[in-house]
Write a protein that holds these residues in place. Structure first.
Motif, PDB file in Angstrom:
ATOM      1  N   ARG A  73      12.373   0.195   2.191  1.00 38.30           N
ATOM      2  CA  ARG A  73      12.884  -1.169   1.957  1.00 38.30           C
ATOM      3  C   ARG A  73      14.394  -1.199   2.141  1.00 38.30           C
ATOM      4  NH1 ARG A  73       8.307  -0.842   1.842  1.00 38.30           N
ATOM      5  NH2 ARG A  73       6.686  -1.788   0.548  1.00 38.30           N
ATOM      6  N   TYR A 166       9.658  -6.402   5.203  1.00 42.57           N
ATOM      7  CA  TYR A 166      10.724  -5.627   4.575  1.00 42.57           C
ATOM      8  C   TYR A 166      11.410  -4.749   5.612  1.00 42.57           C
ATOM      9  CZ  TYR A 166       6.218  -3.290   4.077  1.00 42.57           C
ATOM     10  OH  TYR A 166       4.945  -2.813   4.312  1.00 42.57           O
ATOM     11  N   ARG A 170      11.470   2.719  10.202  1.00 48.67           N
ATOM     12  CA  ARG A 170      11.198   2.647  11.644  1.00 48.67           C
ATOM     13  C   ARG A 170      11.911   1.487  12.314  1.00 48.67           C
ATOM     14  NH1 ARG A 170       6.639   1.501   8.569  1.00 48.67           N
ATOM     15  NH2 ARG A 170       5.897  -0.654   8.644  1.00 48.67           N
ATOM     16  N   TYR A 290       1.880   0.137  -5.151  1.00 48.42           N
ATOM     17  CA  TYR A 290       2.217  -1.285  -5.213  1.00 48.42           C
ATOM     18  C   TYR A 290       2.109  -1.873  -6.610  1.00 48.42           C
ATOM     19  CZ  TYR A 290       2.331  -1.354  -0.065  1.00 48.42           C
ATOM     20  OH  TYR A 290       2.630  -1.132   1.257  1.00 48.42           O
TER      21      TYR A 290
HETATM   22  C1  KKD Z   1       1.586   2.616   0.816  1.00 48.34           C
HETATM   23  C2  KKD Z   1       2.831   2.453   1.633  1.00 48.34           C
HETATM   24  O1  KKD Z   1       3.794   3.110   1.410  1.00 48.34           O
HETATM   25  N1  KKD Z   1       2.804   1.545   2.619  1.00 48.34           N
HETATM   26  C3  KKD Z   1       3.972   1.258   3.460  1.00 48.34           C
HETATM   27  C4  KKD Z   1       3.594   0.292   4.522  1.00 48.34           C
HETATM   28  C5  KKD Z   1       4.594   0.225   5.627  1.00 48.34           C
HETATM   29  O2  KKD Z   1       5.043   1.288   6.086  1.00 48.34           O
HETATM   30  O3  KKD Z   1       4.914  -0.881   6.088  1.00 48.34           O
HETATM   31  C6  KKD Z   1       5.106   0.715   2.602  1.00 48.34           C
HETATM   32  O4  KKD Z   1       4.855  -0.029   1.649  1.00 48.34           O
HETATM   33  O5  KKD Z   1       6.259   1.017   2.885  1.00 48.34           O
END
Ligand code: KKD
Ligand code: ZN
Length: 313
Positions: A73, A166, A170, A290
């Motif tokens: 994030r 978010y 990447r 989450y």
């Molecule tokens: C469980 C988990 O970490 N999922 C990722 C999903 C993503 O990479 O967009 C996250 O929340 O950052």
């Protein structure tokens, strides 16, 4: 001379990175990337430079999602330009380093493709996460992967929601690709999940090699699930959770949820139903990471995304 009349002409994808350990307790990506750092033969392709990279080594060492704040994030413009050096939260410092090495985000110098490897505790199977429905290179790659692994399946989750999107690790690349494979508990390796992730990466890299060799990819459509809404657990006035995912919904990622269907079950056995306006496709159902984000699952809608023909310039 061949021309680009009927295809979008894109530059070669020469610089590619594979990120593992963006979350330090998601063991498939951590293990694969550590393996490839030792010996990268498996991920090398003609005309492509592929760099395997552990993004959050402190979290990997502690086998925890993050140390100070969620790295996936942290790639906001504010964080990436924040002064403060060593006084910044660890993951913000790390985001700045990663942006220096693989970015800068949104610049011509950024890496072409970054694969970011994640595991989920949800029963999602293999999921490719797409950040833009206009990214025809990624759409073509995902179409290629889906065909290559059939009859096994790999779904596409599109997150371009104005509020729920978010700033991922990447996202410093021109073409960001998330790969989410589950179910796998945090801190655990399961061989089926590990192998599924490895096979997807193989096909993804094959696609990039073919693209760089000049293969033209004709127009196609890709089925995707677009993020619509975050659904929180039911809570009391103090914010404590008062219900669990209903047994009829648990493990039913990607299956239709209709108005009136059971959604949660309270600790005293009452059913709470879904009251949306139409059919949705829930995913990330009961993802462990989450709970802190007040999210029991996300709803999605099925869409056919159109990918233009592409070939390299
Ligand atoms: C469980 C988990 O970490 N999922 C990722 C999903 C993503 O990479 O967009 C996250 O929340 O950052
Ligand atoms: Zn993750």
């Amino acid at each position: 001379m061949s021309s680009c009349n009927n295809s979008a002409c894109l530059n070669e994808a020469r610089r590619v990175a594979i990120f593992g350990g963006t979350h330090g307790n998601e063991m498939s990506g951590v293990t694969l990337v550590n393996l490839w750092v030792k010996n990268s033969a498996e991920i090398q392709r003609k005309g492509v430079e592929t760099k395997p990279f552990i993004t959050n080594p402190k979290a990997v060492e502690k086998c925890t999602r993050y140390v100070d704040t969620d790295l996936n994030r942290a790639f906001t413009p504010e964080n990436l330009s924040a002064p403060g050096g060593d006084n910044l939260p660890y993951e913000v410092q790390r985001a700045q380093e990663i942006n220096r090495i693989f970015g800068p985000k949104e610049s011509p110098d950024a890496y072409d493709v970054i694969f970011d490897l994640h595991n989920t505790t949800s029963n999602m199977g293999c999921t490719l996460i797409l950040e833009s429905s206009n990214d025809h290179f990624n759409l073509q790659m995902m179409h290629y992967i889906k065909k290559a692994i059939a009859p096994a399946s790999c779904l596409v989750l599109l997150n371009e929601h104005p509020l729920l999107k978010y700033s991922t690790s990447r996202s410093v690349a021109k073409h960001p690709v998330g790969l989410e494979v589950g179910p796998q508990p945090q801190g655990v390796l399961r061989s089926n999940i590990f192998e599924a992730m490895r096979v997807i990466l193989k096909h993804a890299l094959d696609f990039i090699e073919l693209f760089n060799e000049g293969m033209e990819f004709p127009p196609c459509t890709v089925e995707a699930f677009r993020v619509l809404e975050r659904i929180d657990y039911p809570r009391d006035a103090n914010g404590n959770i008062i219900a669990m995912v209903h047994p009829n919904l648990q493990d039913c990622d990607w299956e239709p949820l209709n108005p009136g269907d059971p959604m949660f079950q309270t600790f005293d056995g009452k059913t709470i139903h879904y009251h949306g306006s139409g059919t949705v496709y829930p995913t990330f159902i009961n993802e462990a990471a989450y709970y802190e984000k007040q999210q029991a699952f996300v709803t999605t809608r099925r869409e056919a995304l159109v990918a233009s023909a592409i070939r390299k310039v």
